[in-house]
Design a protein around this motif. Sequence first.
Motif, mmCIF file in Angstrom:
data_model
loop_
_atom_site.group_PDB
_atom_site.id
_atom_site.type_symbol
_atom_site.label_atom_id
_atom_site.label_comp_id
_atom_site.label_asym_id
_atom_site.label_seq_id
_atom_site.Cartn_x
_atom_site.Cartn_y
_atom_site.Cartn_z
ATOM 1 N N UNK A 1 0.817 -1.194 0.000
ATOM 2 C CA UNK A 1 0.000 0.000 0.000
ATOM 3 C C UNK A 1 0.853 1.246 0.000
ATOM 4 N N UNK A 2 0.223 2.338 -0.319
ATOM 5 C CA UNK A 2 0.888 3.622 -0.330
ATOM 6 C C UNK A 2 0.104 4.532 0.606
ATOM 7 N N UNK B 1 -11.785 -5.693 -8.329
ATOM 8 C CA UNK B 1 -11.174 -7.024 -8.368
ATOM 9 C C UNK B 1 -10.540 -7.333 -9.718
ATOM 10 N N UNK B 2 -10.684 -6.459 -10.674
ATOM 11 C CA UNK B 2 -10.125 -6.677 -12.015
ATOM 12 C C UNK B 2 -8.723 -6.064 -12.061
ATOM 13 N N UNK B 3 -7.720 -6.916 -12.189
ATOM 14 C CA UNK B 3 -6.334 -6.443 -12.052
ATOM 15 C C UNK B 3 -5.931 -5.426 -13.116
ATOM 16 N N UNK B 4 -6.489 -5.475 -14.316
ATOM 17 C CA UNK B 4 -6.077 -4.482 -15.316
ATOM 18 C C UNK B 4 -6.590 -3.077 -14.976
ATOM 19 N N UNK C 1 -3.009 -2.713 -3.695
ATOM 20 C CA UNK C 1 -3.574 -4.048 -3.850
ATOM 21 C C UNK C 1 -3.557 -4.708 -2.472
ATOM 22 N N UNK C 2 -4.659 -5.371 -2.113
ATOM 23 C CA UNK C 2 -4.721 -5.998 -0.795
ATOM 24 C C UNK C 2 -3.703 -7.134 -0.678
ATOM 25 N N UNK C 3 -3.491 -7.616 0.545
ATOM 26 C CA UNK C 3 -2.457 -8.627 0.797
ATOM 27 C C UNK C 3 -2.665 -9.910 0.012
ATOM 28 N N UNK C 4 -3.900 -10.287 -0.212
ATOM 29 C CA UNK C 4 -4.167 -11.518 -0.954
ATOM 30 C C UNK C 4 -4.103 -11.304 -2.470
ATOM 31 N N UNK C 5 -3.849 -10.069 -2.876
ATOM 32 C CA UNK C 5 -3.734 -9.694 -4.298
ATOM 33 C C UNK C 5 -4.988 -10.034 -5.113
ATOM 34 N N UNK D 1 -12.774 2.082 0.733
ATOM 35 C CA UNK D 1 -13.413 1.466 -0.432
ATOM 36 C C UNK D 1 -12.611 0.218 -0.750
ATOM 37 N N UNK D 2 -13.309 -0.888 -1.008
ATOM 38 C CA UNK D 2 -12.623 -2.144 -1.339
ATOM 39 C C UNK D 2 -13.322 -2.831 -2.487
#
Length: 82
Positions: free
Chosen positions: A2-3, A31-34, A61-65, A81-82
Amino acid sequence: MGFAFDTPNNPYKDPMTEADIDAWWAAHDATVSHWWDDAHGYILRDVSSRIPKGHTIEHGVNESKTSYYLTISGPNINKSWT
């Protein structure tokens, strides 16, 4: 990963509001990595420069990526927001 950083002086006339961020976040799938690069850029360029001074922003990106997140803490906006 995280930043986190404190916001600079607001150089924009119209500050970013929680409602602005809610609308932007709802229009995307975290949840969409792009999308994560777009989210990173938008948060750094628009959100961080338009929220009132004195707020702390954490995002990444959360710890579980599996998802991107944004957390803003301060006197005007205090939400994740998540």
